[in-house]
Enzyme design. Structure first.
Site, PDB file in Angstrom:
ATOM      1  N   ASP A 206       0.863  -1.156   0.000  1.00 49.05           N
ATOM      2  CA  ASP A 206       0.000   0.000   0.000  1.00 49.05           C
ATOM      3  C   ASP A 206       0.909   1.217   0.000  1.00 49.05           C
ATOM      4  OD1 ASP A 206      -2.250   1.607   0.492  1.00 49.05           O
ATOM      5  OD2 ASP A 206      -1.724   1.657   2.601  1.00 49.05           O
TER       6      ASP A 206
ATOM      7  N   GLU B  29      -8.858  14.250   6.971  1.00 51.73           N
ATOM      8  CA  GLU B  29      -9.849  15.146   7.547  1.00 51.73           C
ATOM      9  C   GLU B  29      -9.261  15.916   8.702  1.00 51.73           C
ATOM     10  OE1 GLU B  29     -13.302  12.903   8.532  1.00 51.73           O
ATOM     11  OE2 GLU B  29     -14.169  13.262   6.556  1.00 51.73           O
TER      12      GLU B  29
ATOM     13  N   GLY C 111      -4.661   3.904  -3.788  1.00 49.63           N
ATOM     14  CA  GLY C 111      -5.909   4.520  -4.201  1.00 49.63           C
ATOM     15  C   GLY C 111      -5.706   5.921  -4.730  1.00 49.63           C
TER      16      GLY C 111
ATOM     17  N   ASP D 109      -1.299  -0.673   6.001  1.00 45.99           N
ATOM     18  CA  ASP D 109      -1.461  -0.149   7.344  1.00 45.99           C
ATOM     19  C   ASP D 109      -2.912   0.086   7.707  1.00 45.99           C
ATOM     20  OD1 ASP D 109      -1.882   2.045   5.684  1.00 45.99           O
ATOM     21  OD2 ASP D 109      -1.451   3.380   7.351  1.00 45.99           O
TER      22      ASP D 109
ATOM     23  N   ASN E  78      -8.246  -0.522   4.667  1.00 42.20           N
ATOM     24  CA  ASN E  78      -8.449  -0.835   3.258  1.00 42.20           C
ATOM     25  C   ASN E  78      -7.437  -1.842   2.747  1.00 42.20           C
ATOM     26  OD1 ASN E  78      -6.410   0.943   3.591  1.00 42.20           O
ATOM     27  ND2 ASN E  78      -6.721   1.972   1.656  1.00 42.20           N
TER      28      ASN E  78
END
Lengths: 397, 1428
Positions: B549, B796, B981, B1118, B1121
């Protein structure tokens, strides 16, 4: 309150104060010293602990000091030469010892009955009588070289599978220990019990005990050679593994409620005239009970009594004959019976193999050493090149 | 019945919607969060119906699939990396699914395509344990019974004497132990005999009880079995005892339960809690059982739980008290008023699935959903207290039902080994067959005479008389048959049963050493490696493909707000990199993550907010100038602050009820204890978040005030925005009162109520209660205490934090409103009308609020650039278009810099517009079928015609050592794939910076928009590569001849492949048949980068590589996902970073930093593989040689099955005498030291290509065993020929020689000698002598076998014995020694070469340092890393 007086007072006061100060300083110094000692001790302790934990740490981190040999030609060279140089002389010595052993072997399986009127081999005689008849036979032999050391008499059997699985197990060590005579182990079956009576000793090994009696005669003098029948078994066996049951050696006390094994002609307490060599402690029995490793084997029958006249320095040359009370059938399984006279070396009997083997392996190692030497000289250069760097070699980094 | 439910369901939906609909929108993705009974829930709960139908025990293992099953969990994953599915993808998939549903062949995997959640579900089903047949049979009846709902009565309704209807349910005591003292033996044995190895053992032991077959004494034959069983039993008992202890601790915890007798809450043990009890919980208490919230201290009935105990997620989850019961609110709540029965579903393993209703007297039904359920083992957070009623207790709680065993993985080496074990079985069979035939043949030569009892060494059959002719026993066929079984007993050792135990021990110790390695300790976080799988350390040495990832794995996942573009001006921020000292000072020192952009500050402060907002109250929105740059700026920051799911944890929680259930009024004078208690709870809750919420924060949050005095204003950094010439220069003087704390001055004198709903002061009024003197820092003004933000994603947090720094402070967020402090304006409370949650299809989230002053309904939207830019309003003026264009340019620049970009947009909704949408939306929410699609459409309807506010770029810094690690892995021949992603540009940039792609590489990009295009592109690339290859080979064959297989031949052009998510969609589509081509293309590339990949795609890629390429894969990740990827790969590695513990929980190994992977694989993996491979081979050799010796002996004993080695030695030899050295080698041997392995990563290829343990090496070892056994037996036999030797004397010699030969063998195989190796060898030899001495000297007649009395002493005293032993053992290992030496000197393998070089360089170093007359010891000390 005069000046000097006051001065004196103040002086003494001053002195005292100084003294006190010195005292205090002294104690302080003492304390400091103690402290230093204590600290040193502490430091030492810590050092020790550190050392301990260092091993621990190194173990946990897998960083213990290690020696990493790489089996290159040059590192294995010494090993080969060392082995070779050790083995070849050792093999020669072993050969020498083996050659020093003198041996005489006599196959008497087919010896003919000496009884008048019967001119057939004893084996046939006993077979025909269904193993009830006694048969005696004689075999002549000549000793050409005198034996120079203690001479042992062995009997040898061929093709006798004393190491057969079920045969080996067919014994009861507890019974032979003299402990438990009343109930034989199941291992003894079918030679355990018969009609409520216990076979003593039980089992197939005991049942099939070699029961030819061998006697040597000096053919010239027609004199019987004395045999020592004791000390032929392992001391540990004689002393501990084989014991008679308590009581007198007869069928009413020690061997109460027992019968002799089916193949036997005598009872167990009648095996010898010597009471210390009788019953389970009979050494012929003990020797027999130790199963041989291979189907061709020999077992010690007795030692020549060298206290006889002429036998002091061994076994003199001359003509002898062997008289056999032929009882033991071997032709049913294709076996052979032998009588062996032999001296021993510290290696035991005659065996050239060890010496030859050692010399061979030693030679192989030397050869390999030479091959690796060649390899090292021819191919080991790479590593050597890398090592051949001195200060003058330009240091590239 | 179901109709009635449905009816109630819709009604309650409507009601919830009128509450603001948040509850429903929050679980919109899940589909079954609503009160709809499972049976009527339609396709969304299909998984439940099919999988969970039988209920209990279906999913025994704790599969994380279920954690992400609900929409919520999934969204959580989605919110992290905005992985993207192409637009329209869902539509197509849905159609496809419909087709499939019609045709009735919807496989689990395909079905999942519509919904990500069930998608992942289906991935996990790969690993689900099906219940055993027995279990299914046993629970079949029960299961059908449990299919119905159950009634729960409140216990306080039951009178003292009555029978409690809840008695039927289990109480809350838990028992995770497998055994009790009584059941341990039978149960443990039963479990152990499930293993094939033990069954084989048992079979052999039983065989020994057959009288005709028995080879050994019965007791001795049982020895190995008892040994193995015993060791395992001890291990199991120990583990069970630990479980028992922890059960005891849990069961004896206390909580407050309401009792009718005393009419108050009393303290009770957890184990005494029953279903139907009403429980009172305070903040930070652990929830004792699954319970429905009845009342909460929150005015809206909200409460928060943290489920880190359950699933490792440390973010807060919102729960809500049951609405619609007339219970009175908060303080007025009386337990006695709750007199309703509850109908709840049967207990299931589904974490986020719960349905139930409370029928009211009026005939209405109040629905219960998962939002009302508090799960056992979660912790209550951010709420003063709650009261709830227990619905599931003890073993029926979801926590317990999900409590499964550990996963068992079988490594490649072990699979290989099992294959060889089967070969051993074959060998055994043939050996037995040959021996049995020999036995029959041998027997036949005596056939005639046996019957007459003429063969003394053959026993006649046991019967009455000793000499009858029983033919049967001694008939050759019978004898052959019997001996076959006997030989199985005798040759049993060739199947290395002890190997299994040994390997377990070795692996355990290997894992221990990995765990102990200091290098895996991350100094920053203090975390170290966590080995969760104990049985696959050697897999680490064989990895061929690494899938990683990006975010949080390669990068820090420490989001730093770096750039923003507002009004087509780029404002960049200099990050403050704080590498030293770092976060060890937890929270006390504030850490700035970036410096504020002075220009932006300036401009912000220049805005005269009141001017914008000083509109007449009832002025209608259209009159407001919509597009002023200032307003956009304000709105931009408002979006940052408000449009998120951040939870604000600020105010201290305290409960008036003390621990024993007494109400203690907080005002009373004697409440100091309680106050203290509550204070400590404050401390633990809000002032020490590092402890409470460990591992969650992306950066150390400033806990002490940020000291916003003018003096501490961050220095203006002139270089903060030099990159973009268009940005205006900075020359504005700072205001004396900086913008950071306008709220400070604007709040104290509370402005006159600006709206109908004045800002509630409750929250803020609590502040003074804090005794700041006790806090370590200077007394700050209360408002400057930064609230603690808790977000699901660090993005966020970074945004909220950035907004906070610019003065837009999110102060409170509740279900229906958001309190934001706006500079120059003060507190504004926005009413939240709708939250449109994030999902990976829309790639954006929105929030619809009502402006407190203007009453405008505004939609703020935040999302991926593509998601926003496509939905901007079309009819705009040129200026706006230019603005959008400029912003896009900025976005491109950002992503080139490797920043994660987000766009902010806004839309002002007219009332009519909103009303019509809201009506449609509520219909969508309440629809039963296809709700998700409808919701999605509804979202999309409102999220258009957006007005672009600006964009942000968030930096995600690379972790230390990532490029080096990736380089090392690639040098090791491991193919690294990065699955992310992120956007393609961002991803490629990161790929370059982390050395995945080299500048010299040819980058192939697969960006297909249709399936055909994808196929064409792949074909094109393949052809191109083929041509290149041909050219290369041609040029090679012209030049020197290099075997084509070797990789190190002419420098092939390296390629990197970039695939985007949409192309992956086509590739992974089974019907497209592109997978093979894609993989063959990928095989030609040394690095692959997949961007915009969804979690499922990640897992599918891993699986297709694993299955199609037949390679060993490792996945690193990690976050949540990555869980599916981690679980799919052969080895899953979790980074225990900042994002929860889901990945760690799913992983086999959890490391703190990505760079630790290098040592884990290259050093530990290499070692573990090398050691285990050699040890397994050694075991095969060891057992085979020992058994073959016995085989040779059969030639001399008529194949009777007798052995010259005593049975005791036979049994013990492998267990004790020869097991210690291999264990030591297996744990501790190092074929090359760590430095060499790290310096020469290519040495890893040894494990990658399995070169140590190949089928051929196995057979070579068997051959060696054959040779050695021949030497050991026949040479010894020749030494004893024509002698008086007994068979045990001979056997002792052979045993001794065999032991020495095997010791020499392992000595040759030992690569690095340490004191442990020597100790192991000495110990095993000593053991032989000591055991022999004891055994042959103490027991003249025992164990039912021929006595061994005096054998060892006799043997050791005889010279022949020693001569034979030395000769044979040396001769036996000679060939191996020669071959090894030849190998090392003529054709050394890579490791040996590297070692030789290392040694010579070390020697050189030594010589150099010595000749330079520096102290050698000092140089060595320098090299020693331990000395500091």
């Amino acid at each position: 309150m005069s000046g000097p007086d006051g001065d004196g007072v103040s002086n003494t006061l001053h002195m005292r104060m100084l003294e006190r100060k010195v005292l205090i300083l002294d104690t302080q110094i003492q304390e400091l010293k103690y402290q230093i000692v204590r600290n040193e001790k502490k430091a030492a302790d810590e050092k020790r602990r550190k050392l301990e934990s260092k091993f621990n740490q190194k173990f946990k981190q897998q960083r213990l000091p290690a020696w990493q040999p790489i089996l290159t030609a040059d590192t294995v060279l010494p090993a080969f030469f060392l082995i070779g140089l050790l083995f070849v002389p050792l093999g020669a010595a072993l050969l020498f010892f083996s050659h020093s052993v003198q041996e005489m072997e006599l196959d008497y399986t087919d010896c003919k009955s000496v009884e008048a009127g019967v001119s057939m081999p004893c084996s046939e005689v006993i077979r025909k009588s269904n193993f009830t008849a006694e048969c005696t036979c004689q075999v002549n032999f000549t000793i050409t070289e005198p034996f120079k050391k203690t001479v042992y008499l062995y009997y040898g059997l061929d093709n006798f599978y004393q190491n057969h699985r079920r045969y080996v197990k067919s014994r009861d060590d507890n019974q032979l220990l003299g402990k438990d005579i009343t109930s034989p182990s199941n291992d003894c079956n079918p030679f355990g019990m018969s009609d409520g009576k216990i076979y003593a000793p039980c089992g197939a090994i005991a049942n099939s005990m070699f029961n030819d009696s061998l006697t040597l005669y000096d053919a010239g003098k027609d004199e019987k050679l004395k045999l020592i029948k004791t000390d032929i078994a392992w001391p540990s066996d004689r002393k501990i593994k084989f014991n008679n049951p308590p009581g007198k050696l007869n069928d009413s006390e020690a061997f109460k409620n027992t019968i002799k094994p089916p193949y036997w002609t005598k009872n167990v307490w009648e095996l010898s005239d010597d009471p210390s060599n009788n019953g389970y402690k009979n050494e012929d029995l003990i020797v027999w009970m130790r199963s041989a490793a291979f189907p061709t084997f020999r077992k010690l029958y007795g030692k020549i009594d060298h206290s006889m006249i002429g036998f002091k320095f061994g076994f003199p040359k001359g003509r002898y004959y062997l008289e056999v009370q032929y009882r033991y059938p071997v032709d049913s399984f294709g076996g052979r019976k032998r009588m062996i006279l032999s001296t021993t070396s510290f290696l035991g009997g005659k065996n050239n193999f060890l010496g030859i083997a050692y010399i061979t392996v030693g030679c192989i190692c030397l050869l390999l050493g030479i091959i690796f030497l060649i390899i090292h000289i021819k191919f080991g250069k790479r590593a050597v090149d890398q090592l051949n760097i001195n200060q003058n070699t330009p240091y590239s980094d | 019945m179901s109709e009635a439910h449905g009816g109630v369901g819709t009604r309650s939906h409507a009601r919830s919607a009128s509450h603001g609909g948040i509850m429903l929108t929050r679980d919109a993705g899940g589909g079954h969060g609503g009160p709809v009974p499972a049976a009527a829930a339609g396709p969304a709960t299909a998984a439940t119906a099919s999988g969970g139908g039988p209920g209990r025990g279906h999913q025994r293992t704790f599969s994380h699939g279920y954690l992400v099953e609900g929409g919520r969990g999934h969204r959580r994953m989605a919110s992290k990396t905005d992985f993207i599915l192409p637009a329209g993808y869902e539509q197509r998939e849905r159609e496809r699914e419909r087709e499939r549903a019609e045709s009735g062949t919807g496989s689990g995997l395909k079905k999942g395509h519509t919904r990500q959640a069930s998608h992942t579900d289906s991935v996990y089903t790969i690993r689900q344990n099906k219940p055993s047949l027995l279990r299914r049979l046993m629970f079949w009846k029960k299961g059908s019974e449990e299919g119905r709902t159950r009634l729960v009565h409140p216990n306080h309704e039951v009178a003292a004497g009555d029978i409690n209807p809840n008695e039927a349910f289990p109480d809350n005591s838990i028992c995770t132990t497998k055994y009790t003292v009584l059941s341990f033996l039978p149960k443990n044995l039963f479990e152990q005999f499930h293993r094939f190895a033990n069954l084989y053992f048992l079979f052999i032991v039983l065989l020994n009880f057959v009288p005709a077959v028995n080879a050994f004494g019965k007791e001795v034959a049982m020895l190995p079995l008892i040994f193995v069983l015993g060791i395992t039993a001890i291990k199991d008992a120990f583990e069970d005892y630990r479980r028992y202890k922890s059960d005891l601790r849990v069961n004896n915890a206390t909580c407050r339960v309401y009792t009718r007798d005393q009419n108050r809450y009393v303290k009770r043990l957890w184990s005494d809690v029953r279903v139907g009890d009403v429980i009172h919980l305070s903040c930070n208490e652990v929830i004792p059982a699954d319970m429905v919230v009845l009342n909460s201290s929150d005015e809206h009935g909200l409460c928060f739980i943290e489920s880190s105990n359950l699933d490792g997620e440390s973010n807060l989850k919102q729960r809500q008290s049951v609405k619609g019961l007339n219970l009175g609110l908060q303080e007025e709540f009386q337990v006695t008023q709750f007199s309703y029965m509850m109908e709840v579903g049967p207990p299931t393993t589904k974490m986020y699935h719960f349905t139930g209703t409370i029928p009211l007297a009026t005939g209405e039904r109040v629905p219960l959903s998962k939002d009302n359920l508090l799960l056992r083992d979660c912790t209550l957070r951010n709420t003063d207290y709650i009261e709830g009623v227990v619905v599931y207790a003890g073993r029926e709680t979801k926590a317990m039902l999900n409590n499964g065993g550990t996963r068992y993985k079988r490594s490649r080496l072990e699979r290989r080994m099992n294959l060889e074990v089967i070969w051993c079985v074959v060998i055994l069979f043939f050996m037995c067959l040959i021996s049995a035939t020999g036995s029959g043949l041998w027997q036949s030569q005596f056939e005639v005479n046996i019957s007459q009892g003429l063969v003394p060494f053959l026993l006649p059959q046991a019967s009455g008389t000793p000499l009858p002719p029983p033919r049967q026993l001694n008939s050759p066929v019978w004898v052959g048959f019997i001996s076959f079984w006997t030989f199985i007993i005798i040759y049993q050792v060739i199947i290395p049963i002890s190997l299994y135990v040994t390997i377990e021990v070795i692996k355990l110790m290997q894992v221990y050493h990995i765990h102990q390695d200091k290098d895996f300790k991350d100094k920053k976080s203090g975390k170290t490696i966590e080995c969760r799988a104990l049985n696959i350390p050697e897999e680490l040495g064989q990895i061929e493909y690494v899938f990683t990832d990006k975010t949080g794995t390669l990068t820090e996942n420490q989001m730093v707000f770096q750039c923003c573009s507002i009004n087509d001006v780029d404002y960049s921020h200099t990050p403050i990199i704080n590498t030293s000292s770092s976060s060890s000072s937890q929270g006390s020192n504030q850490q700035e993550t970036f410096a504020l952009n002075a220009q932006l500050q300036e401009e912000l402060s220049a805005i005269e907010l009141p001017l914008i907002y000083a509109q007449p109250r009832h002025h209608q929105p259209p009159a407001v100038p919509q597009n002023s740059p200032q307003e956009r700026m304000i709105d931009f920051f408002l979006t940052l602050a408000a449009c998120n799911t951040v939870v604000v944890a600020k105010h201290p929680h305290h409960d008036q009820m003390n621990a024993s259930g007494m109400i203690v009024p907080s005002n009373s004078a004697n409440s100091s204890e309680v106050d203290n208690a509550s204070f400590t709870s404050i401390i633990s809750n809000s002032w020490a978040p590092a402890k409470v919420l460990k591992g969650m924060w992306p950066f150390p949050r400033p806990l002490s005030p940020i000291a916003p005095s003018p003096r501490s204003t961050p220095p203006r950094t002139p270089e903060s925005s030099p990159r973009y010439p268009e940005s205006p220069s900075i020359n504005i003087h700072m205001n004396p009162i900086p913008v950071q704390n306008p709220s400070h001055h604007s709040l104290d004198p509370m402005p006159e109520p600006l709206s109908n709903s004045p800002p509630r002061p409750t929250l803020l009024n609590i502040q003074p209660e804090l005794s700041f003197q006790q806090l370590p820092s200077v007394t700050p003004p209360p408002l400057d205490i930064k609230p603690i933000y808790e977000a699901e994603s660090p993005d966020e947090l970074a945004l909220v934090d950035a907004a906070y720094k610019y003065g837009f402070r999110l102060l409170r967020r509740s279900l229906h409103n958001i309190l934001v402090s706006i500079p120059g304006l003060g507190l504004c409370e926005y009413e939240v009308l709708h939250v449109l949650p994030f999902d990976s299809n829309r790639k954006r989230m929105s929030i619809i609020v009502r402006h407190p002053h203007t009453y405008q309904k505004i939609l703020y939207c935040k999302g991926a650039d593509s998601a926003i830019l496509d939905n901007l309003s079309r009819d705009v003026d040129e200026q706006t278009k230019l603005r959008v264009f400029r912003t896009q340019q900025h976005l491109n620049t950002y992503s080139k810099l490797g920043l994660r970009v987000l766009c902010m947009a806004k839309r002002v909704l007219s009332d009519s517009e909103y009303e019509s949408w809201a009506a449609g939306h509520s219909v969508a929410e309440n629809s039963l079928g296809g709700r998700e699609r409808k919701l999605h459409d509804s979202y999309c309807r409102i999220e258009k015609n957006l007005n672009l506010l600006g964009a942000t770029g968030i930096e995600d810094r690379l972790q230390d050592g990532v490029p080096e690690t990736i380089q090392a892995l690639r040098k090791a021949g491991i193919v690294v794939w990065v699955l992310t992603g992120d956007k393609q540009e961002t991803a490629i940039n990161i790929a370059y910076s982390c050395a995945l792609f080299q500048p010299t590489m040819e980058i192939l990009k697969l960006n297909a928009r249709t399936k055909d295009q994808a196929e064409r592109t792949i074909n094109f690339f393949l052809q191109q590569i083929q041509q290149q290859e041909e050219l290369r080979e041609l040029s090679q064959s012209n030049g020197e001849c290099v075997p084509p297989g070797t990789q190190s031949s002419a420098p092939a052009k390296q390629r990197g492949l970039v695939v985007d998510g949409r192309t992956l969609l086509y590739i992974l589509d089974r019907r497209a048949n592109l997978k093979k081509k894609f993989l063959s293309l990928a095989k030609q590339c040394s690095a692959v980068l997949c961007c915009r990949a969804t979690p499922l795609q990640k897992a599918l890629i891993v699986r297709s590589a694993k299955d199609s390429l037949k390679v060993l894969t490792l996945a690193v990740g990690d976050g949540a996902n990555d869980v599916s990827m981690i679980q799919t790969a052969d080895v899953g590695v979790g980074i225990s970073g900042l994002e929860g513990r889901q990945a760690v929980m799913a992983s086999d190994y959890a490391i703190a930093r990505f760079r630790h992977l290098e040592k884990l694989l290259l050093v530990h993996g290499h070692w573990c593989y090398n050691r285990l491979a050699r040890i397994i081979l050694y075991f095969f050799y060891k057992n085979a040689s020992f058994v073959l010796i016995l085989l040779w002996y059969q030639l001399y004993n008529g194949f009777s099955g007798s052995s010259m080695i005593d049975q005791m030695y036979l049994m013990v030899f492998n267990l004790f005498f020869t097991s210690i050295p291999p264990i030591v080698v297996g744990i501790y041997d190092q074929d090359a030291p760590e430095e060499v392995l790290l310096a020469e990563p290519y040495l890893y290829s040894q494990g990658r290509t399995s070169s140590v343990y190949q089928p051929s090496t196995f057979w070579f070892n068997i051959l060696d065993a054959l040779y050695q056994s021949v030497i050991l037996f026949f040479v010894t036999a020749l030494c004893y020929q024509e002698s008086t030797a007994g068979m045990y004397e001979f056997g002792m010699t052979v045993t001794h020689a065999c032991l020495l030969a095997q010791s020499l063998h392992i000595a040759i195989e030992t690569k690095a000698w340490t004191i442990l190796h020597i100790g192991g060898l000495v110990a095993s030899l000593l053991l032989f002598y000591i055991f022999g001495a004891l055994y042959t000297a103490t027991c003249p007649a025992c164990l039912g076998s021929p006595s061994q009395y005096g054998e060892l002493g006799h043997a050791l005293a005889s010279p022949v014995h020693w001569l034979a032993v030395i000769l044979t053992s040396i001769l036996a290992v000679l060939p191996r020694f020669v071959v090894r030496a030849l190998q090392c000197s003529l054709n050394p393998d890579e490791v040996t070469q590297a070692l030789l070089q290392h040694h010579s360089s070390r020697l050189m170093d030594f010589i150099v340092s010595w000749s330079a007359s520096t102290s050698t010891s000092s140089t060595y000390r320098c090299r020693d890393p331990d000395t500091t």
